[in-house]
Write a protein that holds these residues in place. Structure first.
Motif, PDB file in Angstrom:
ATOM      1  N   PRO A   1       0.855  -1.152  -0.121  1.00 34.50           N
ATOM      2  CA  PRO A   1      -0.012  -0.140  -0.323  1.00 34.50           C
ATOM      3  C   PRO A   1       0.688   1.539   0.255  1.00 34.50           C
ATOM      4  CG  PRO A   1       0.110  -1.120   2.199  1.00 34.50           C
ATOM      5  CD  PRO A   1       0.230  -1.935   1.348  1.00 34.50           C
ATOM      6  N   THR A   2       1.815   1.041   0.154  1.00 34.76           N
ATOM      7  CA  THR A   2       3.175   2.302   0.217  1.00 34.76           C
ATOM      8  C   THR A   2       3.384   2.651  -1.004  1.00 34.76           C
ATOM      9  OG1 THR A   2       4.481   1.594   2.345  1.00 34.76           O
ATOM     10  CG2 THR A   2       2.474   2.327   3.213  1.00 34.76           C
ATOM     11  N   ASP A   3       3.989   1.497  -1.328  1.00 32.81           N
ATOM     12  CA  ASP A   3       4.806   1.526  -2.339  1.00 32.81           C
ATOM     13  C   ASP A   3       4.933   1.032  -3.795  1.00 32.81           C
ATOM     14  OD1 ASP A   3       6.931   1.145  -3.938  1.00 32.81           O
ATOM     15  OD2 ASP A   3       8.858   0.759  -3.008  1.00 32.81           O
ATOM     16  N   ARG A   4       4.263   1.384  -5.127  1.00 29.23           N
ATOM     17  CA  ARG A   4       3.509   0.459  -6.053  1.00 29.23           C
ATOM     18  C   ARG A   4       4.296  -0.654  -7.563  1.00 29.23           C
ATOM     19  NH1 ARG A   4       1.001   5.817  -8.763  1.00 29.23           N
ATOM     20  NH2 ARG A   4       2.528   5.251 -10.539  1.00 29.23           N
ATOM     21  N   ARG A   5       5.364   0.229  -6.375  1.00 26.58           N
ATOM     22  CA  ARG A   5       6.728  -1.119  -6.940  1.00 26.58           C
ATOM     23  C   ARG A   5       6.742  -2.234  -6.363  1.00 26.58           C
ATOM     24  NH1 ARG A   5      11.229   2.710  -6.637  1.00 26.58           N
ATOM     25  NH2 ARG A   5      10.059   3.099  -4.150  1.00 26.58           N
ATOM     26  N   ALA A   6       6.497  -2.169  -4.977  1.00 28.80           N
ATOM     27  CA  ALA A   6       6.818  -2.929  -4.280  1.00 28.80           C
ATOM     28  C   ALA A   6       5.496  -4.559  -4.320  1.00 28.80           C
ATOM     29  CB  ALA A   6       7.009  -2.827  -2.496  1.00 28.80           C
ATOM     30  N   VAL A   7       5.579  -6.108  -3.965  1.00 24.24           N
ATOM     31  CA  VAL A   7       4.634  -6.928  -3.412  1.00 24.24           C
ATOM     32  C   VAL A   7       5.346  -7.010  -3.001  1.00 24.24           C
ATOM     33  CG1 VAL A   7       3.236  -9.052  -4.841  1.00 24.24           C
ATOM     34  CG2 VAL A   7       3.945  -6.927  -6.464  1.00 24.24           C
ATOM     35  N   ARG A   8       4.187  -7.464  -1.397  1.00 24.29           N
ATOM     36  CA  ARG A   8       4.291  -8.323  -0.783  1.00 24.29           C
ATOM     37  C   ARG A   8       3.929  -9.931  -0.743  1.00 24.29           C
ATOM     38  NH1 ARG A   8       2.065  -4.405   4.393  1.00 24.29           N
ATOM     39  NH2 ARG A   8       3.351  -2.756   4.010  1.00 24.29           N
ATOM     40  N   VAL A   9       4.346 -10.745  -0.087  1.00 29.58           N
ATOM     41  CA  VAL A   9       3.722 -12.095  -0.166  1.00 29.58           C
ATOM     42  C   VAL A   9       3.827 -12.498   1.402  1.00 29.58           C
ATOM     43  CG1 VAL A   9       5.056 -14.403  -0.338  1.00 29.58           C
ATOM     44  CG2 VAL A   9       5.381 -12.631  -1.974  1.00 29.58           C
TER      45      VAL A   9
END
Length: 75
Positions: free
Chosen positions: A25-33
């Protein structure tokens, strides 16, 4: 573990239904797993085994990718 190796590993875990990807939610480039419900059940079962390893690690913000990779590879 290289970035492409990590991606391939996560792809396999997603196909197995053990983890789920979600947008950061804070970094559009990142994906959480994160663990899926079946992944949480499997982890809970593993926690009961003698000598079970820690389920997660936390790396302080600002640590380099190399530091994170070094920590992860030592687990």
């Amino acid at each position: 573990l290289t970035m492409s190796g990590a991606t391939a590993l996560v792809d396999k875990l997603v196909k197995l239904g053990v983890v789920e990807r979600e947008a950061d939610p804070t970094d559009r480039r990142a994906v959480r797993v994160r663990l899926s419900e079946s992944g949480r059940q499997a982890a809970a079962t593993c926690d009961q085994l003698p000598g079970a390893a820690p389920r997660s690690i936390t790396v302080a913000p600002g640590r380099s990718r190399r530091s994170r990779a070094s920590i992860s590879s030592s687990l």
